[in-house]
Design a protein around this motif. Structure first.
Motif, PDB file in Angstrom:
ATOM      1  N   MET A   1      41.740  61.974  37.125  1.00  0.00           N
ATOM      2  CA  MET A   1      40.651  62.482  37.937  1.00  0.00           C
ATOM      3  C   MET A   1      39.627  63.232  37.073  1.00  0.00           C
ATOM      4  N   VAL A   2      38.249  62.896  36.866  1.00  0.00           N
ATOM      5  CA  VAL A   2      37.524  63.311  36.100  1.00  0.00           C
ATOM      6  C   VAL A   2      36.959  64.453  36.272  1.00  0.00           C
ATOM      7  N   GLU A   3      37.017  65.641  35.596  1.00  0.00           N
ATOM      8  CA  GLU A   3      36.585  67.042  36.158  1.00  0.00           C
ATOM      9  C   GLU A   3      35.269  67.669  35.330  1.00  0.00           C
ATOM     10  N   ARG A   4      35.295  67.109  34.279  1.00  0.00           N
ATOM     11  CA  ARG A   4      34.197  67.839  33.424  1.00  0.00           C
ATOM     12  C   ARG A   4      33.644  66.575  32.392  1.00  0.00           C
ATOM     13  N   ALA A   5      32.139  66.855  32.511  1.00  0.00           N
ATOM     14  CA  ALA A   5      31.406  65.697  31.782  1.00  0.00           C
ATOM     15  C   ALA A   5      30.456  66.321  30.825  1.00  0.00           C
ATOM     16  N   LEU A   6      30.362  65.666  29.759  1.00  0.00           N
ATOM     17  CA  LEU A   6      29.369  65.846  28.887  1.00  0.00           C
ATOM     18  C   LEU A   6      28.338  64.740  28.892  1.00  0.00           C
ATOM     19  N   LEU A   7      27.145  64.861  29.314  1.00  0.00           N
ATOM     20  CA  LEU A   7      26.118  63.929  29.059  1.00  0.00           C
ATOM     21  C   LEU A   7      25.406  63.912  27.984  1.00  0.00           C
ATOM     22  N   ALA A   8      25.216  62.813  27.498  1.00  0.00           N
ATOM     23  CA  ALA A   8      24.477  62.680  26.256  1.00  0.00           C
ATOM     24  C   ALA A   8      23.291  61.599  26.358  1.00  0.00           C
ATOM     25  N   GLY A   9      22.066  61.895  25.698  1.00  0.00           N
ATOM     26  CA  GLY A   9      20.873  61.138  25.933  1.00  0.00           C
ATOM     27  C   GLY A   9      20.345  60.990  24.445  1.00  0.00           C
ATOM     28  N   PHE A  10      19.588  59.805  24.251  1.00  0.00           N
ATOM     29  CA  PHE A  10      19.151  59.489  22.914  1.00  0.00           C
ATOM     30  C   PHE A  10      17.878  59.007  23.061  1.00  0.00           C
ATOM     31  N   HIS A  11      17.200  59.455  21.986  1.00  0.00           N
ATOM     32  CA  HIS A  11      15.859  59.155  21.773  1.00  0.00           C
ATOM     33  C   HIS A  11      15.627  58.421  20.115  1.00  0.00           C
ATOM     34  N   PHE A  12      14.572  57.418  20.135  1.00  0.00           N
ATOM     35  CA  PHE A  12      14.595  57.194  18.624  1.00  0.00           C
ATOM     36  C   PHE A  12      13.175  57.491  18.000  1.00  0.00           C
ATOM     37  N   LYS A  13      12.374  57.711  18.935  1.00  0.00           N
ATOM     38  CA  LYS A  13      10.909  58.288  18.431  1.00  0.00           C
ATOM     39  C   LYS A  13      10.686  59.628  18.842  1.00  0.00           C
ATOM     40  N   ARG A  14       9.908  60.465  18.307  1.00  0.00           N
ATOM     41  CA  ARG A  14       9.675  61.886  18.839  1.00  0.00           C
ATOM     42  C   ARG A  14       8.900  61.729  19.975  1.00  0.00           C
ATOM     43  N   ASP A  15       8.005  60.462  20.329  1.00  0.00           N
ATOM     44  CA  ASP A  15       7.188  60.270  21.542  1.00  0.00           C
ATOM     45  C   ASP A  15       8.233  60.153  22.750  1.00  0.00           C
ATOM     46  N   ASP A  16       9.445  59.728  22.397  1.00  0.00           N
ATOM     47  CA  ASP A  16      10.085  59.381  23.435  1.00  0.00           C
ATOM     48  C   ASP A  16      11.103  60.521  24.034  1.00  0.00           C
ATOM     49  N   ARG A  17      10.878  61.640  23.450  1.00  0.00           N
ATOM     50  CA  ARG A  17      11.834  62.817  23.815  1.00  0.00           C
ATOM     51  C   ARG A  17      11.729  63.286  25.390  1.00  0.00           C
ATOM     52  N   ALA A  18      10.408  63.575  25.766  1.00  0.00           N
ATOM     53  CA  ALA A  18      10.053  63.802  27.163  1.00  0.00           C
ATOM     54  C   ALA A  18      10.761  62.837  28.054  1.00  0.00           C
ATOM     55  N   GLU A  19      10.733  61.545  28.022  1.00  0.00           N
ATOM     56  CA  GLU A  19      11.082  60.417  28.807  1.00  0.00           C
ATOM     57  C   GLU A  19      12.690  60.938  28.882  1.00  0.00           C
ATOM     58  N   SER A  20      13.267  60.483  27.556  1.00  0.00           N
ATOM     59  CA  SER A  20      14.609  60.684  27.404  1.00  0.00           C
ATOM     60  C   SER A  20      15.132  61.750  28.013  1.00  0.00           C
ATOM     61  N   ASP A  21      14.570  62.954  28.194  1.00  0.00           N
ATOM     62  CA  ASP A  21      14.861  64.295  28.861  1.00  0.00           C
ATOM     63  C   ASP A  21      14.842  64.249  30.093  1.00  0.00           C
ATOM     64  N   SER A  22      13.771  63.306  30.729  1.00  0.00           N
ATOM     65  CA  SER A  22      14.063  63.031  32.219  1.00  0.00           C
ATOM     66  C   SER A  22      14.876  62.320  32.667  1.00  0.00           C
ATOM     67  N   LEU A  23      15.280  61.283  31.876  1.00  0.00           N
ATOM     68  CA  LEU A  23      16.412  60.239  32.218  1.00  0.00           C
ATOM     69  C   LEU A  23      17.872  61.100  32.234  1.00  0.00           C
ATOM     70  N   LEU A  24      17.839  62.149  31.347  1.00  0.00           N
ATOM     71  CA  LEU A  24      19.035  62.644  31.325  1.00  0.00           C
ATOM     72  C   LEU A  24      19.238  63.513  32.709  1.00  0.00           C
ATOM     73  N   GLU A  25      18.174  64.190  32.933  1.00  0.00           N
ATOM     74  CA  GLU A  25      18.245  65.016  33.971  1.00  0.00           C
ATOM     75  C   GLU A  25      18.597  63.916  35.370  1.00  0.00           C
ATOM     76  N   GLU A  26      17.937  63.019  35.352  1.00  0.00           N
ATOM     77  CA  GLU A  26      18.176  61.911  36.425  1.00  0.00           C
ATOM     78  C   GLU A  26      19.712  61.535  36.586  1.00  0.00           C
ATOM     79  N   LEU A  27      20.203  61.325  35.231  1.00  0.00           N
ATOM     80  CA  LEU A  27      21.590  60.933  35.025  1.00  0.00           C
ATOM     81  C   LEU A  27      22.488  62.254  35.719  1.00  0.00           C
ATOM     82  N   GLU A  28      22.119  63.507  35.565  1.00  0.00           N
ATOM     83  CA  GLU A  28      22.841  64.554  35.736  1.00  0.00           C
ATOM     84  C   GLU A  28      22.936  64.577  37.389  1.00  0.00           C
TER      85      GLU A  28
END
Length: 75
Positions: A1-28
């Motif tokens: 059973m899964v009890e502890r998660a580490l979420l990892a998000g990636f972005h490849f351009k500085r301009d993509d950081r905000a969108e990547s952070d938003s997607l990581l929040e959605e994943l959470e």
């Protein structure tokens, strides 16, 4: 059973950081609906996608090390 998660998000351009952070929040939120506690999350900047791991070996090692630190069952 899964009890502890580490979420990892990636972005490849500085301009993509905000969108990547938003997607990581959605994943959470999605992971929370499964009843899996999120112990930490990481937003990783990469210069370009790696063909096998998405992140370069060094970045993948950082993520794996953090997962070990928090005793994550799943990344």
């Amino acid at each position: 059973m899964v009890e502890r998660a580490l979420l990892a998000g990636f972005h490849f351009k500085r301009d993509d950081r905000a969108e990547s952070d938003s997607l990581l929040e959605e994943l959470e939120e999605l992971v929370a609906t499964l009843g899996i506690p999120v112990k930490d999350r990481m937003l990783v900047t990469c210069s370009k996608p790696h063909s096998r791991l998405l992140a370069t070996g060094g970045k993948a090692d950082e993520i794996a090390a953090r997962a070990r630190e928090i005793d994550a069952d799943v990344i």
